[in-house]
Design a protein around this motif. Structure first.
Motif, mmCIF file in Angstrom:
data_model
loop_
_atom_site.group_PDB
_atom_site.id
_atom_site.type_symbol
_atom_site.label_atom_id
_atom_site.label_comp_id
_atom_site.label_asym_id
_atom_site.label_seq_id
_atom_site.Cartn_x
_atom_site.Cartn_y
_atom_site.Cartn_z
ATOM 1 N N ALA A 123 -42.949 -2.704 -31.860
ATOM 2 C CA ALA A 123 -41.844 -1.673 -31.278
ATOM 3 C C ALA A 123 -42.180 -1.572 -29.776
ATOM 4 C CB ALA A 123 -41.674 -0.511 -32.022
ATOM 5 N N ASP A 124 -43.371 -1.427 -29.480
ATOM 6 C CA ASP A 124 -43.994 -1.276 -28.193
ATOM 7 C C ASP A 124 -43.629 -2.292 -27.147
ATOM 8 O OD1 ASP A 124 -45.818 -3.078 -28.287
ATOM 9 O OD2 ASP A 124 -47.685 -1.569 -28.636
ATOM 10 N N GLN A 125 -43.080 -3.499 -27.504
ATOM 11 C CA GLN A 125 -42.792 -4.352 -26.674
ATOM 12 C C GLN A 125 -43.940 -4.993 -25.974
ATOM 13 O OE1 GLN A 125 -39.314 -5.837 -26.103
ATOM 14 N NE2 GLN A 125 -39.378 -4.609 -28.206
ATOM 15 N N GLU A 126 -45.136 -4.629 -26.221
ATOM 16 C CA GLU A 126 -46.068 -5.224 -25.369
ATOM 17 C C GLU A 126 -46.464 -6.638 -25.583
ATOM 18 O OE1 GLU A 126 -50.239 -3.965 -24.797
ATOM 19 O OE2 GLU A 126 -49.737 -1.747 -25.173
ATOM 20 N N TYR A 127 -46.330 -7.098 -26.814
ATOM 21 C CA TYR A 127 -46.364 -8.640 -27.211
ATOM 22 C C TYR A 127 -45.340 -9.413 -26.447
ATOM 23 C CZ TYR A 127 -44.986 -13.007 -29.235
ATOM 24 O OH TYR A 127 -44.727 -14.415 -29.628
ATOM 25 N N THR A 128 -44.013 -9.012 -26.680
ATOM 26 C CA THR A 128 -42.772 -9.667 -25.639
ATOM 27 C C THR A 128 -43.146 -10.029 -24.273
ATOM 28 O OG1 THR A 128 -41.396 -8.939 -27.415
ATOM 29 C CG2 THR A 128 -40.448 -9.567 -25.455
ATOM 30 N N LEU A 129 -43.542 -8.736 -23.813
ATOM 31 C CA LEU A 129 -43.780 -8.796 -22.151
ATOM 32 C C LEU A 129 -45.061 -9.440 -21.947
ATOM 33 C CD1 LEU A 129 -43.157 -5.046 -21.655
ATOM 34 C CD2 LEU A 129 -41.669 -6.747 -21.081
ATOM 35 N N VAL A 130 -46.043 -9.512 -22.551
ATOM 36 C CA VAL A 130 -47.080 -10.412 -22.206
ATOM 37 C C VAL A 130 -46.830 -11.833 -22.341
ATOM 38 C CG1 VAL A 130 -49.522 -10.939 -22.914
ATOM 39 C CG2 VAL A 130 -49.080 -8.654 -22.621
ATOM 40 N N ALA A 131 -46.379 -12.152 -23.463
ATOM 41 C CA ALA A 131 -45.978 -13.563 -23.831
ATOM 42 C C ALA A 131 -44.984 -14.058 -22.636
ATOM 43 C CB ALA A 131 -45.235 -13.650 -25.202
ATOM 44 N N ARG A 132 -43.919 -13.265 -22.355
ATOM 45 C CA ARG A 132 -42.976 -13.751 -21.526
ATOM 46 C C ARG A 132 -43.781 -13.780 -19.781
ATOM 47 N NH1 ARG A 132 -37.753 -10.109 -22.783
ATOM 48 N NH2 ARG A 132 -37.201 -11.200 -24.684
ATOM 49 N N ALA A 133 -44.754 -13.209 -19.638
ATOM 50 C CA ALA A 133 -45.279 -13.121 -18.293
ATOM 51 C C ALA A 133 -46.442 -14.032 -18.218
ATOM 52 C CB ALA A 133 -45.669 -11.552 -18.060
ATOM 53 N N GLN A 134 -46.610 -14.850 -19.318
ATOM 54 C CA GLN A 134 -47.780 -15.903 -19.238
ATOM 55 C C GLN A 134 -48.021 -16.436 -18.077
ATOM 56 O OE1 GLN A 134 -48.449 -19.453 -19.627
ATOM 57 N NE2 GLN A 134 -49.940 -19.527 -21.295
ATOM 58 N N GLY A 135 -47.041 -17.273 -17.523
ATOM 59 C CA GLY A 135 -47.309 -18.084 -16.324
ATOM 60 C C GLY A 135 -47.618 -17.300 -15.074
ATOM 61 N N GLN A 136 -46.863 -16.072 -15.076
ATOM 62 C CA GLN A 136 -47.403 -15.155 -13.835
ATOM 63 C C GLN A 136 -48.694 -14.548 -14.011
ATOM 64 O OE1 GLN A 136 -45.783 -14.955 -11.127
ATOM 65 N NE2 GLN A 136 -47.156 -13.255 -10.381
ATOM 66 N N LEU A 137 -49.186 -14.276 -15.312
ATOM 67 C CA LEU A 137 -50.740 -13.783 -15.593
ATOM 68 C C LEU A 137 -51.681 -14.864 -15.067
ATOM 69 C CD1 LEU A 137 -50.171 -11.595 -18.680
ATOM 70 C CD2 LEU A 137 -50.726 -11.051 -16.307
ATOM 71 N N VAL A 138 -51.318 -16.264 -15.603
ATOM 72 C CA VAL A 138 -52.194 -17.246 -15.211
ATOM 73 C C VAL A 138 -52.320 -17.500 -13.743
ATOM 74 C CG1 VAL A 138 -52.600 -20.053 -15.192
ATOM 75 C CG2 VAL A 138 -51.688 -18.526 -17.375
ATOM 76 N N LEU A 155 -51.945 -9.282 -29.936
ATOM 77 C CA LEU A 155 -50.794 -8.298 -29.924
ATOM 78 C C LEU A 155 -49.767 -8.226 -30.871
ATOM 79 C CD1 LEU A 155 -50.352 -8.167 -26.087
ATOM 80 C CD2 LEU A 155 -51.097 -6.167 -27.161
ATOM 81 N N TYR A 156 -49.542 -9.572 -31.144
ATOM 82 C CA TYR A 156 -48.419 -9.694 -32.596
ATOM 83 C C TYR A 156 -48.977 -9.325 -33.535
ATOM 84 C CZ TYR A 156 -44.779 -12.084 -34.777
ATOM 85 O OH TYR A 156 -43.497 -12.529 -35.462
ATOM 86 N N THR A 157 -50.354 -9.373 -33.899
ATOM 87 C CA THR A 157 -50.867 -9.069 -35.385
ATOM 88 C C THR A 157 -51.631 -7.718 -35.251
ATOM 89 O OG1 THR A 157 -53.042 -10.249 -34.709
ATOM 90 C CG2 THR A 157 -51.089 -11.514 -36.078
ATOM 91 N N ASN A 158 -51.784 -7.212 -34.240
ATOM 92 C CA ASN A 158 -52.459 -6.042 -33.796
ATOM 93 C C ASN A 158 -53.814 -6.391 -34.343
ATOM 94 O OD1 ASN A 158 -52.227 -3.366 -32.553
ATOM 95 N ND2 ASN A 158 -51.973 -2.450 -34.642
ATOM 96 N N ASP A 159 -54.561 -7.253 -34.126
ATOM 97 C CA ASP A 159 -55.955 -7.604 -34.616
ATOM 98 C C ASP A 159 -56.652 -7.735 -33.582
ATOM 99 O OD1 ASP A 159 -58.141 -8.494 -35.904
ATOM 100 O OD2 ASP A 159 -56.919 -9.146 -37.602
ATOM 101 N N ASP A 160 -57.867 -6.890 -33.386
ATOM 102 C CA ASP A 160 -58.560 -7.091 -32.127
ATOM 103 C C ASP A 160 -59.560 -7.996 -32.301
ATOM 104 O OD1 ASP A 160 -57.310 -4.535 -31.572
ATOM 105 O OD2 ASP A 160 -59.159 -3.520 -31.285
ATOM 106 N N ASP A 161 -59.916 -8.192 -33.773
ATOM 107 C CA ASP A 161 -60.944 -9.368 -34.022
ATOM 108 C C ASP A 161 -60.421 -10.636 -33.605
ATOM 109 O OD1 ASP A 161 -62.856 -7.657 -34.949
ATOM 110 O OD2 ASP A 161 -62.449 -7.703 -36.902
ATOM 111 N N LEU A 162 -59.182 -11.010 -33.683
ATOM 112 C CA LEU A 162 -58.523 -12.295 -33.550
ATOM 113 C C LEU A 162 -58.894 -12.518 -32.030
ATOM 114 C CD1 LEU A 162 -55.078 -13.173 -34.452
ATOM 115 C CD2 LEU A 162 -55.943 -14.084 -32.180
ATOM 116 N N PHE A 163 -58.709 -11.710 -31.048
ATOM 117 C CA PHE A 163 -58.909 -12.025 -29.508
ATOM 118 C C PHE A 163 -60.466 -12.148 -29.498
ATOM 119 C CE2 PHE A 163 -59.148 -10.713 -25.110
ATOM 120 C CZ PHE A 163 -58.266 -11.826 -24.617
#
Length: 365
Positions: A238-253, A293-301
């Motif tokens: 619901a916080d939209q972080e996953y969606t916003l980060v995923a969509r901004a992948q190219g710009q972040l790179v 962010l999608y799974t909300n799992d710090d260990d994954l990253f």
């Protein structure tokens, strides 16, 4: 080959050593002869698939990670393994008439690591299931179209990379919406199946034998709940972080690469191929951040980042560049609290843990 105990642990280990030598020397005929001779000597086909071919292929991934096999060598060995599996599957001695139900086996969209799914498809065929094997990276609409046309008693979905979990989630929900239960497996779902449960799969199995047994025992049927959304399973979205980060992948790179070039003369002097590979590496970091962010799992990253440090070290690339990339990302995403937490913990892990080239969840060649 005669005189070995083909069903004993010692005999299997000897065969693995011989097969390893064959696939890494790109000798397809020798590799095929080793497997088919073992079949004729009495080793059952399922053991050959899982304890011989599967184990050798797993070693290929480990050796690639440790920089003892090049990408080309890894691809060549994998191609030989797939052709040997095909030779074994077509051998008259292993043909099993289908007497059970129909199972569709596929990799989720954008998942190219096909061997685990292929091994499962062959094991299920050996056990008497009618199997529709759809192969690598099957888009969800095409999977559902296939199920509408041909039906299935169950779908078995495979994924090796956690970055494909959003696609897996969509496929699971779509299959269940038309009343077909979903069994999932592969490194992407975690060694204990935690992400399978999180995404609402009907069943999870750690390997092909367990998956076959689960199907034989029967897996729970899905409820036909309509209008189910990703956020119903994962309310943190619901916080939209996953969606916003995923969509901004190219710009972040682009931002990270630009700032690395500005801060490190060695990076600024990269050739075009080196720059391209660096951009790909940064892209993987952002993809795994989005998956966490999608799974909300710090260990994954964190696990991916420490593994990546080990890969870089094995290839004589300073791992400090990874720390710099994470710092730049943290600055770019300073207004995203979950992203900031993930990046901070990953940097702390880099500072406190020695790099490792073992294979973490979902990190494969």
């Amino acid at each position: 080959m005669k005189g070995n105990n083909p069903n004993g642990a010692e005999g299997t280990e000897v065969l693995r050593d011989r097969l390893w030598a064959a696939v890494t020397s790109r000798d397809e005929h020798r590799a095929t002869d080793i497997v088919l001779t073992a079949l004729e000597d009495g080793m059952d086909a399922e053991t050959l698939l899982l304890d011989l071919l599967g184990r050798v292929q797993a070693k290929v991934g480990v050796e690639w990670a440790a920089n003892r096999l090049s990408v080309a060598q890894e691809h060549a060995a994998s191609a030989i393994t797939e052709r040997v599996i095909a030779s074994l599957a077509h051998h008259p001695a292993v043909r099993t008439p289908p007497a059970l139900g129909r199972v569709t086996v596929a990799c989720v969209n954008q998942e190219w690591h096909v061997l685990p799914a292929r091994l499962l498809a062959e094991v299920l065929t050996l056990r008497g299931w009618r199997v529709d094997f759809l192969g690598a990276q099957v888009p969800t609409p095409h999977l559902i179209a296939h199920l509408h046309h041909h039906g299935a008693d169950a779908v078995a979905l495979s994924s090796s990379l956690p970055t494909r979990l959003p696609d897996a989630h969509a496929a699971i929900s779509a299959c269940q919406a038309i009343g077909i239960p979903v069994l999932v497996g592969g490194a992407a779902f975690g060694p204990d199946g935690r992400y399978a449960r999180m995404l609402g799969a009907n069943a999870w199995a750690p390997d092909a034998r367990a998956a076959a047994q689960q199907l034989a025992d029967g897996i729970p049927q899905p409820s036909l709940a309509t209008g189910r959304q990703q956020i119903d399973d994962l309310p943190h979205l619901a916080d939209q972080e996953y969606t916003l980060v995923a969509r901004a992948q190219g710009q972040l790179v682009k931002q990270v690469l630009t700032q690395l070039e500005a801060g490190f003369p060695a990076v600024a002097a990269y050739t075009a191929p080196q720059r391209e590979r660096t951009a790909e590496d940064i892209g993987h970091i952002v993809d795994f951040l989005a998956a966490a962010l999608y799974t909300n799992d710090d260990d994954l990253f964190t696990t991916f980042i420490t593994w990546t440090a080990g890969i870089l070290t094995a290839r004589h690339v300073p791992a400090r560049s990874l720390h710099s990339a994470l710092t730049i990302l943290a600055t770019e995403l300073k207004d995203f609290p979950r992203s900031t937490r993930l990046l901070d913990r990953a940097r702390s892990a880099l500072n406190s843990a020695p790099p490792s080239v073992g294979t973490p969840t979902g990190a494969t060649a």
